[in-house]
Design a protein around this motif. Sequence first.
Motif, mmCIF file in Angstrom:
data_model
loop_
_atom_site.group_PDB
_atom_site.id
_atom_site.type_symbol
_atom_site.label_atom_id
_atom_site.label_comp_id
_atom_site.label_asym_id
_atom_site.label_seq_id
_atom_site.Cartn_x
_atom_site.Cartn_y
_atom_site.Cartn_z
ATOM 1 N N VAL A 1 0.836 -1.196 0.000
ATOM 2 C CA VAL A 1 0.000 0.000 0.000
ATOM 3 C C VAL A 1 0.871 1.247 0.000
ATOM 4 C CG1 VAL A 1 -1.936 -1.139 1.113
ATOM 5 C CG2 VAL A 1 -0.204 0.002 2.527
ATOM 6 N N ALA A 2 0.367 2.290 -0.644
ATOM 7 C CA ALA A 2 1.112 3.550 -0.709
ATOM 8 C C ALA A 2 0.784 4.453 0.470
ATOM 9 C CB ALA A 2 0.805 4.268 -2.018
ATOM 10 N N ASN A 3 -0.457 4.389 0.964
ATOM 11 C CA ASN A 3 -0.884 5.242 2.073
ATOM 12 C C ASN A 3 -0.749 4.478 3.383
ATOM 13 O OD1 ASN A 3 -2.155 7.845 0.844
ATOM 14 N ND2 ASN A 3 -2.850 6.164 -0.471
ATOM 15 N N LYS A 4 0.144 4.965 4.240
ATOM 16 C CA LYS A 4 0.456 4.266 5.488
ATOM 17 C C LYS A 4 0.341 5.226 6.665
ATOM 18 C CE LYS A 4 3.839 1.550 2.871
ATOM 19 N NZ LYS A 4 5.250 1.124 2.752
ATOM 20 N N GLU A 5 0.192 4.633 7.807
ATOM 21 C CA GLU A 5 0.086 5.424 9.032
ATOM 22 C C GLU A 5 1.420 6.046 9.391
ATOM 23 O OE1 GLU A 5 -2.372 3.921 12.433
ATOM 24 O OE2 GLU A 5 -0.422 3.893 13.443
ATOM 25 N N HIS A 6 1.365 7.294 9.853
ATOM 26 C CA HIS A 6 2.586 8.002 10.242
ATOM 27 C C HIS A 6 3.260 7.309 11.423
ATOM 28 C CE1 HIS A 6 4.796 11.062 12.640
ATOM 29 N NE2 HIS A 6 5.233 11.411 11.446
ATOM 30 N N GLN A 7 4.563 7.153 11.330
ATOM 31 C CA GLN A 7 5.345 6.565 12.410
ATOM 32 C C GLN A 7 6.219 7.619 13.065
ATOM 33 O OE1 GLN A 7 7.410 3.419 10.233
ATOM 34 N NE2 GLN A 7 6.042 1.880 11.091
ATOM 35 N N PHE A 8 6.585 7.349 14.303
ATOM 36 C CA PHE A 8 7.475 8.261 15.022
ATOM 37 C C PHE A 8 8.799 8.392 14.263
ATOM 38 C CE2 PHE A 8 10.858 8.818 18.267
ATOM 39 C CZ PHE A 8 10.504 10.100 18.678
ATOM 40 N N MET A 9 9.253 9.629 14.104
ATOM 41 C CA MET A 9 10.461 9.926 13.331
ATOM 42 C C MET A 9 10.329 9.375 11.909
ATOM 43 S SD MET A 9 13.455 9.241 16.196
ATOM 44 C CE MET A 9 14.759 9.952 15.171
ATOM 45 N N GLY A 10 9.146 9.632 11.345
ATOM 46 C CA GLY A 10 8.861 9.101 10.022
ATOM 47 C C GLY A 10 9.750 9.642 8.928
ATOM 48 N N TRP A 11 10.476 10.737 9.172
ATOM 49 C CA TRP A 11 11.367 11.306 8.165
ATOM 50 C C TRP A 11 12.617 10.459 7.962
ATOM 51 C CZ3 TRP A 11 15.894 12.201 10.712
ATOM 52 C CH2 TRP A 11 15.817 12.399 12.096
ATOM 53 N N LEU A 12 12.879 9.512 8.867
ATOM 54 C CA LEU A 12 14.042 8.653 8.702
ATOM 55 C C LEU A 12 13.801 7.653 7.579
ATOM 56 C CD1 LEU A 12 15.155 7.759 12.352
ATOM 57 C CD2 LEU A 12 16.437 9.109 10.681
ATOM 58 N N TRP A 13 14.900 7.286 6.897
ATOM 59 C CA TRP A 13 14.791 6.306 5.823
ATOM 60 C C TRP A 13 14.310 4.970 6.393
ATOM 61 C CZ3 TRP A 13 17.045 1.600 4.362
ATOM 62 C CH2 TRP A 13 16.837 1.223 3.029
ATOM 63 N N GLY A 14 13.329 4.385 5.748
ATOM 64 C CA GLY A 14 12.777 3.118 6.219
ATOM 65 C C GLY A 14 11.577 3.285 7.123
ATOM 66 N N ARG A 15 11.284 4.535 7.546
ATOM 67 C CA ARG A 15 10.113 4.806 8.376
ATOM 68 C C ARG A 15 9.008 5.404 7.499
ATOM 69 N NH1 ARG A 15 9.819 2.773 13.267
ATOM 70 N NH2 ARG A 15 8.936 4.663 14.209
ATOM 71 N N ASN A 16 7.761 5.362 7.987
ATOM 72 C CA ASN A 16 6.627 5.886 7.236
ATOM 73 C C ASN A 16 6.348 7.324 7.658
ATOM 74 O OD1 ASN A 16 6.310 3.340 6.082
ATOM 75 N ND2 ASN A 16 4.875 2.687 7.668
ATOM 76 N N ASP A 17 6.370 8.245 6.678
ATOM 77 C CA ASP A 17 6.087 9.639 7.018
ATOM 78 C C ASP A 17 4.589 9.933 7.052
ATOM 79 O OD1 ASP A 17 5.361 9.676 4.352
ATOM 80 O OD2 ASP A 17 7.068 10.880 3.701
ATOM 81 N N GLY A 18 3.772 8.995 6.573
ATOM 82 C CA GLY A 18 2.327 9.144 6.677
ATOM 83 C C GLY A 18 1.707 10.099 5.683
#
Length: 751
Positions: free
Chosen positions: A189-206
Amino acid sequence: MRFFLAMLFTLLTTSAFSHTIKSIKYDGMVNMSESVALRMLKFDVNDNISDEMIDAFIRAYYAQGYFDDIWVELKDEQLIYHFKEKLHISKIELKGWKESDTEVKDSVIQIKVGALYDEKKLEAAKKRIIDAINQEGKIDSVVEIQKEFLDNGSIKVTFVVNEGREIVIESLKFSGLSGLKSSAFNDVVANKEHQFMGWLWGRNDGKMKVADLAYDHLRIRDIYMQHGYLDIDVKEPFVNVNFDSYLADMSYQLEEGDVYTISAITIEQEKHVIDDAIIREEIKMMVGKPFNVQTFREDSQRIKTLIADLSYAFVQVVPDLKKNKEKQTVEVVVKIMPGNKVKIRDVIISGNNRTLDRIIRRELFLGPGDMYSLTDLTDSRSALGRLGFFDGNTIEEKRVDNESMDLIVKVKEAPTGNIQIGGGYGSYGGLLVSLAVNDRNVWGSGINVGVKAEKSSKTKSYSFDISNPRLNDTDFSGNFSIFTSDFTYNDYSVLSDGVGLGVGHRFTRYISGYLGYGFSQNSYKYDENSTITSTNQLQDYTKSAVTVSMNFDNTDDFYLPRKGFTFNQSFEKAGVGADADYLKSRTTFGAFKGLDEYIGADIIARYKARLSYAKEMGFLPLSERFYMGGIKSVRGYESYSLSPTVKDVNATDGIRRVGGELTASNSFELSFPLVPKAKMRIVTFLDYGYIGSSSDTYKDLDTNSIVRGGYGAGLEWFSPVGPIQLMFARPLGQKEGDKTAVFEFTMGQRF
């Protein structure tokens, strides 16, 4: 009397509503030529014309879209059409959003410089800009159109964009989820829930991707179908946006159903064209296992290739799933509709402004009159990619009728004639610069001609070579080269002058062989302060050698392959009427795999291995032994600096590198897209290598084997002047006395 009055009335009417013109003039008309304008008229000079006819052609001219206003003047029997033309747009600017992106101007604005000013077209472009920004997940965007009238009578249009805010998915929930975990959908899926520190590579920015909202629920459904949930129902997502904070809650409603196990696999051919047993060999689905739609797709593609290779170009393979809901089983019926056999009517080449048609056609495995084969078509695409002449190529299948098609070969030519620059910097050799004028496709003939010069404080070499991979368009190849070099070691230099020639032959699509001969004269030169004296290994010598090699290459591109393997094995025997007498074996291997189909990103994994062995059979000169280090073996160490050594008080650093008879190296690489539009990529690598000596030539070896590694990152750029590699490396396992190199770069080499 009545007749006379009627005639008089007619004459008066004609005089009042018709005109006899002696000339026609156009005033203020620029975009339409007078000759075209005259052809549009249905009357000519000296004709009697009515006001209605004049009005009709005013409307006809206006319908051309070039004019804001048109009026007519009749003066002294001259008909004058006056035109006020629409303004031309001489400049288009975009501010506040993708200002330097020329593709946006073409694909979104869709108005060219030089076009006529049209309010409706500007408003349509404004709407397209807002829609494009909305697709990026930003809402409440505002676009203003500013117009500036220039002195030359044209107009400048500026689209001033005030981007809206991005919507961030704060919460993503699934209702009805039980058989699978929500984490199973993360990779699709392209739309994912925002994760803490989502700006990090491998994290979801939401950040919401609006364009994918219509497809994400289908992707979730596909994951379920890969686990046997044939009754799965996934509704489109419900999205609740808080327009004060631009945060959104998203939820999916699912009805999973049961997992279906395969009870039987049946093959139904609409027209029997191949034994069912052969088809079953291509099927990986298994009775008793849950149905997997992805496995079925892969099976279908293999079956399609199998039958399409029998000339059934329009074959279709579709499933018919017969479900038994009570037993939760499914009978998979593989329906095959082969259609008719198809022949190639014509092959049309386009896009080759420089490369000759025959150079492209000789790489194609399909031609006019041939029966269609999907494998031949796929191999043709790869063969064109391996040439290295094109940025890309496609072969379109244009259906003529049920039994024939045309192949449209479209190529985009890459620069093949260029100035290549390479080099590096190390503690030993200092700055190394190589300059080459090379054309892999001179005059579009497929012939490779090159002149190369390399210079550093320790190295100097010059060479000329010419090769033709397809002599007279046959499967034979030929090459000729001449060179002179001066390579300086610690206290002495090796001067070589030589010539080489050879002939090759392509045996299959992927396998070719080569037989070559080379002769060189080699001498040693000593530093004026050196006290080294000539020894058996440091004596001047001549070399006469025969080389035979076998090469395998089924990659899909010359410079940046994403699939396939390369393998080369060569043997060199020196001693044919000259001083040097030895046997060398060189083995290289490469494996390339694009990971896009697995992780949805254009990441390329590469593995490269090299193994070289030399057997002394009389005389193995020092300069013919192996050395390791540098961009072609173990990065992080200076080129040729890793070698077995002997103690030598006469050498500047107390040791002398004497080379080895066995060397092996491995490279693991991952290449990531950096700026796709600029064809720029980032590569990370890990190198590991061994070099050793088992010869009795040096019984006093201070170091007889060396194991070293290196790691780092680099930039790969397919620039307008050729492929460039910039490598930054750090050594692994460094020992005292090692000569390291932090930075190296090359140009014109395969990635």
